[in-house]
Enzyme design. Structure first.
Site, mmCIF file in Angstrom:
data_model
loop_
_atom_site.group_PDB
_atom_site.id
_atom_site.type_symbol
_atom_site.label_atom_id
_atom_site.label_comp_id
_atom_site.label_asym_id
_atom_site.label_seq_id
_atom_site.Cartn_x
_atom_site.Cartn_y
_atom_site.Cartn_z
ATOM 1 C CG ASP A 1 -5.075 2.879 7.745
ATOM 2 O OD1 ASP A 1 -6.177 3.193 7.251
ATOM 3 O OD2 ASP A 1 -4.070 2.642 7.053
ATOM 4 C CE LYS B 1 5.406 0.589 5.999
ATOM 5 N NZ LYS B 1 4.339 0.894 6.998
ATOM 6 N N GLY C 1 3.075 1.090 -1.452
ATOM 7 C CA GLY C 1 2.222 2.231 -1.142
ATOM 8 C C GLY C 1 2.937 3.506 -1.507
ATOM 9 N N GLY C 2 2.344 4.639 -1.113
ATOM 10 C CA GLY C 2 2.942 5.914 -1.445
ATOM 11 C C GLY C 2 4.259 6.151 -0.733
ATOM 12 C CG MET C 3 4.285 6.927 3.105
ATOM 13 S SD MET C 3 5.044 8.552 3.026
ATOM 14 C CE MET C 3 6.158 8.458 4.418
ATOM 15 N N GLY C 4 6.333 3.523 0.691
ATOM 16 C CA GLY C 4 7.363 2.501 0.617
ATOM 17 C C GLY C 4 6.926 1.245 -0.098
ATOM 18 C CD GLN C 5 7.530 -2.499 -3.536
ATOM 19 O OE1 GLN C 5 7.334 -1.535 -4.262
ATOM 20 N NE2 GLN C 5 6.774 -3.578 -3.579
ATOM 21 C CB VAL C 6 5.703 -4.678 1.754
ATOM 22 C CG1 VAL C 6 5.860 -5.830 2.743
ATOM 23 C CG2 VAL C 6 5.150 -3.454 2.472
#
Length: 432
Positions: free
Chosen positions: A138, A45, A26-31
């Site tokens: 969300d 995450k 996503g825009g904030m991080g990687q999983v």
């Protein structure tokens, strides 16, 4: 769930978890898909280095604290976390399966029975979250994972305490997914109530049964206008008649007009029972319909190699050679491997009745007759399938047996020698 390989810039380990592949971003991080030292799979995450600042750390720490608070069978559990690390990370239970968005895209919408079962399951899960004083805020198809034990809710990054009007969000900033967002959340109203999750669940169920969301627009401003305009009704096309009243109520513009989650559960049960099923039966059908094959993790993780044992015929006695498993040699490698040793046979082995002949490697019966599949004594031993608990055998896969004249199996000289030694060892122990 799609698992992509790691890139050269990805870490290979975080907090003791070995990272095996990418499963989301996503825009904030990687999983990442990770594995603990004890072999426990986890979704790890990680916040991207480019966005790590004090506010991001504070928001991430809030998510960790919320995950510590939440419990329930339908919630992906928190395993470990370190929001103060150079690269803040958290690890949650890994759910092997597609999310609802990808499942519908790949397999089409769910029938009304399974949608009602999904609704009852998720409504009950959200009710548990609300009892703990939290809101998800969300919920969307991508945050519902369809695992082998049923659906589970993930990603509580935007969750807040229900009674709190304090937010880390900047003024006049709306966070969430607009297509699943209720009007009051899109308008930035605070504090929010549990009705926001009821609306979002209605959007999820609408997508599950029809393949589309309540509002759709290419332009984000047009989409926000549709969501917040009381004169624009949600699109319920493609919804079966038995689910229209429920979804229409859940997607009501005014929060006070939406049903409570307990009422959602009861109305979903009514839809299930009207089709002649019990709710537990519908749950089992939902799980069997949506569960993905469980080989994905095994395919990604290389299996451990089976131990190899050198085999030296000259160093064995006749008795050892007679009872030793047949060896196979790797072509061109010069190394010989044998099967793992079997458990020792009992000392007092029952002997056959006089007149009976034990079935040996090249006995005429074994060569000329087809074993009876219903007779355990005649059935050939089966090789257990390779899986997460068993490494594949080093032996090559058996091919078609060579045939001699008359169609009888042809044995190698080594097989005939082994058979003769078996006969001699058996005759030495026989009482007749």
């Amino acid at each position: 769930m799609h698992i992509a390989p790691l890139s050269p810039h990805d870490p290979t380990e975080l907090g003791g978890y070995e990272l095996l592949g990418r499963i989301g971003h996503g825009g904030m991080g990687q999983v990442y898909l990770g594995e603990s030292p004890g072999g426990e799979p986890a979704a790890v995450k990680v916040i991207k280095p480019s966005v790590v600042d004090s506010e991001t750390r504070q928001r991430f720490a809030q998510e960790v604290e919320i995950l510590k608070t939440i419990w329930g069978a339908r919630i992906a559990a928190l395993l470990d976390a370190d929001p103060e690390a150079d690269r803040p990370w958290l690890a949650t239970e890994y759910i092997e399966g597609l999310d609802l968005s990808r499942h519908v895209a790949s397999h089409g919408p769910l029938p009304s029975l399974l949608t009602a079962s999904l609704g009852a399951t998720l409504a009950e899960a959200l009710a548990t979250v609300h009892k703990q004083g939290l809101l998800h805020r969300d919920l969307k198809p991508a945050n519902v994972l369809l695992g082998p034990n049923g659906p589970k809710v993930i990603d509580f990054g935007l969750a807040v305490f229900a009674e709190s009007s304090v937010s880390l969000t900047a003024p006049n900033t709306v966070v969430g997914t607009p297509s699943c967002m209720p009007p009051e959340q899109a308008n930035g109203e605070k504090p929010l109530t549990s009705a926001v999750d009821v609306y979002a669940l209605g959007a999820v169920l609408l997508f599950a049964v029809s393949g589309h969301l309540p509002y759709q627009a290419a332009n984000i401003h047009v989409l926000f206008h549709q969501v917040t305009d009381p004169a624009t009704a949600p699109d319920l096309s493609g919804v079966p008649d038995e689910l229209v009243p429920l979804l229409k109520a859940m997607l009501a513009h005014q929060a006070q007009d939406r049903p409570a989650l307990d009422d959602v559960v009861q109305q979903c049960r009514a839809v299930i029972e009207a089709q002649g099923f019990k709710v537990a039966q519908a749950r089992r059908r939902l799980t069997s319909h949506t569960a993905a094959p469980t080989q994905m993790l095994d395919d990604l993780i290389p299996p451990a190699e089976a131990p190899t044992v050198p085999f030296s015929p000259s160093g064995q006695s006749d008795a050892e050679a007679a009872t030793a498993p047949p060896a196979t040699t790797e072509a061109g490698a010069g190394t010989t491997h044998v099967l793992p040793p079997t458990l020792p046979e009992p000392k007092h082995k029952p002997m056959p009745e006089p007149g009976q002949t034990p079935t040996l490697v090249d006995s005429p019966k074994a060569q000329s007759e087809t074993p009876d599949a219903t007779d355990p004594a005649q059935s050939p031993p089966l090789e257990p399938a390779a899986g997460p608990d068993r490494a594949p055998s080093n032996l090559p896969a058996p091919g078609p047996r060579a045939k001699g004249r008359g169609g009888r199996p042809r044995h190698s000289a080594q097989a005939r020698i082994t058979a003769q030694r078996l006969r001699e060892a058996y005759a030495a122990r026989a009482t007749f």
